[in-house]
Design an enzyme around this catalytic site. Sequence first.
Site, PDB file in Angstrom:
ATOM      1  N   HIS A  82      50.153  44.863  41.817  1.00 44.99           N
ATOM      2  CA  HIS A  82      49.618  44.159  41.861  1.00 44.99           C
ATOM      3  C   HIS A  82      50.428  42.978  41.477  1.00 44.99           C
ATOM      4  CE1 HIS A  82      45.529  41.842  41.521  1.00 44.99           C
ATOM      5  NE2 HIS A  82      46.680  40.549  40.603  1.00 44.99           N
ATOM      6  N   ASP A 161      34.971  40.401  36.167  1.00 45.95           N
ATOM      7  CA  ASP A 161      36.050  39.649  35.938  1.00 45.95           C
ATOM      8  C   ASP A 161      36.330  38.720  37.218  1.00 45.95           C
ATOM      9  OD1 ASP A 161      38.958  38.612  35.986  1.00 45.95           O
ATOM     10  OD2 ASP A 161      38.626  39.650  38.064  1.00 45.95           O
ATOM     11  N   ARG A 168      36.844  30.645  35.041  1.00 44.98           N
ATOM     12  CA  ARG A 168      38.389  29.653  34.371  1.00 44.98           C
ATOM     13  C   ARG A 168      38.858  28.676  35.016  1.00 44.98           C
ATOM     14  NH1 ARG A 168      41.072  34.934  33.553  1.00 44.98           N
ATOM     15  NH2 ARG A 168      43.403  33.813  33.560  1.00 44.98           N
ATOM     16  N   SER A 183      41.349  40.827  33.325  1.00 40.51           N
ATOM     17  CA  SER A 183      41.883  39.828  34.147  1.00 40.51           C
ATOM     18  C   SER A 183      42.111  40.877  35.080  1.00 40.51           C
ATOM     19  CB  SER A 183      41.607  38.326  34.574  1.00 40.51           C
ATOM     20  OG  SER A 183      41.504  38.799  36.145  1.00 40.51           O
ATOM     21  N   LYS A 187      40.548  44.989  36.568  1.00 40.82           N
ATOM     22  CA  LYS A 187      40.657  45.409  38.177  1.00 40.82           C
ATOM     23  C   LYS A 187      41.087  46.597  38.839  1.00 40.82           C
ATOM     24  CE  LYS A 187      41.696  41.547  39.700  1.00 40.82           C
ATOM     25  NZ  LYS A 187      41.441  39.928  39.550  1.00 40.82           N
TER      26      LYS A 187
HETATM   27  N1  URA Z   1      45.744  37.280  38.847  1.00 40.68           N
HETATM   28  C1  URA Z   1      44.611  37.928  37.972  1.00 40.68           C
HETATM   29  O1  URA Z   1      43.557  38.663  39.146  1.00 40.68           O
HETATM   30  N2  URA Z   1      43.617  37.340  36.765  1.00 40.68           N
HETATM   31  C2  URA Z   1      43.715  36.328  36.571  1.00 40.68           C
HETATM   32  O2  URA Z   1      43.671  35.712  35.748  1.00 40.68           O
HETATM   33  C3  URA Z   1      45.487  35.877  36.825  1.00 40.68           C
HETATM   34  C4  URA Z   1      45.860  36.298  38.524  1.00 40.68           C
END
Ligand code: URA
Length: 434
Positions: A82, A161, A168, A183, A187
């Site tokens: 990620h 999220d 946000r 966040s 995930k």
């Molecule tokens: N990527 C994400 O999945 N969440 C964030 O808060 C920032 C970047």
Amino acid sequence: MRMYDIIMKKRNGGELSREELRFFVEGYTCGSIPDYQVSALMMAVYFRGMTHLETCELTMAMADSGDRLDLSGIGGIKVDKHSTGGVGDKTSLALAPMVAACGIPVAKMSGRGLGHTGGTIDKLESFPGFTTALSPERFRDNVNRIGIAIMGQTADLAPADKKLYALRDVTATVDNMSLIASSIMSKKLAAGADAIVLDVKTGSGAFMKREEDARALAEEMVGIGKGAGKTTVAVISDMDQPLGFAVGNALEVREAIETLKGQGPEDFVELCMTLGSQMLLAGKRAASEQEARTMLEQVISDGSALEKLAEFVEAQGGDRNCVYHPEFLPVASVRKEVPAPASGYVSRIVCDEVGICSLILGGGRETKESGIDLAVGLVLCKKTGDPVRAGEPLAVIHANDSAKAQEAEKRFLSACTISDKAPEKLPFIRAVIV
Ligand code: URA
């Protein structure tokens, strides 16, 4: 328990308990706590911060807010990757087929573009017919059959999220370390992989602009991942200028294809090699970084990584011919060179501004609901440190609207600085945190 008291406790600098964090996450997910109270809490967190313990508890509460993917039906060590988000960040498009061709099963959940940053799913949709709306069964079958599947964040995975991120994004509370860490990690934990490799960006195109903040974010996420029993590694990489040359969905897909043919830009290739090696090490396919690099070089030179991309595109409904004939990908009608206003060295390219140029051209969403133009964007001709002569192109704009091309050109020029002296060159990979 009352949401009002939780907001006040954080506003006054207190540490929220596990029960309080779960009360807020569960209430927000099911709709009993309204957006305005959660906005207030997010702003209080933004200014007061969260302890490591609070961040871990928030992550777990968010990961538990929906289903967790069960990947036990997929053989081998599943490694997820990620990025914290950047400009021209087409990494998954090249990296996923590279590591899959080396035998690492890639079962990945990706996102769409957000703010000035692009998203893997939008890029993949440049392949006509491609879909990321896969059932959990088809997702598992594809990984078992061809070694890769990428799906979007469904309503069932970490729904807290999904709601929080959208909130946000419109309340200026994205760039907070604890909120980003929870966040991303919620995930990743809900998506069920055994190991997680994180690409943490730093610089003007990243959410964490300062390197020390990126490092703190990386350490926080590695701590959360390890605490949850997953092998977790973070690579800190430069995002002070766009990654590679291409910015924009189909343009980035073309650059990823070129990279899989062995003709990728230097910084992008280095990132894929670094992240790919960490993925092969985490997945126990290689015993050393050198061995991992050799394996990754091999799947590029023998064409198997490119063919893996074609198999993956086809398995998700896309046109595999586009991989071998990228001219079939969406193309913009207008191409406009941006001439350098002076001679010297490109000393700075304000990276988030380049992302905004792509948004202006239609390559990103104005609102969550708006559509995007997959063909548009920019291709840099010069990177930071390159010498340039007045009148030489700094970039080529790809547009479907001349007025938007002009606006993007103006904005791009004000994002670039040309100086007499070459700037100091910083390493592209800043650190690997294990
Ligand atoms: N990527 C994400 O999945 N969440 C964030 O808060 C920032 C970047």
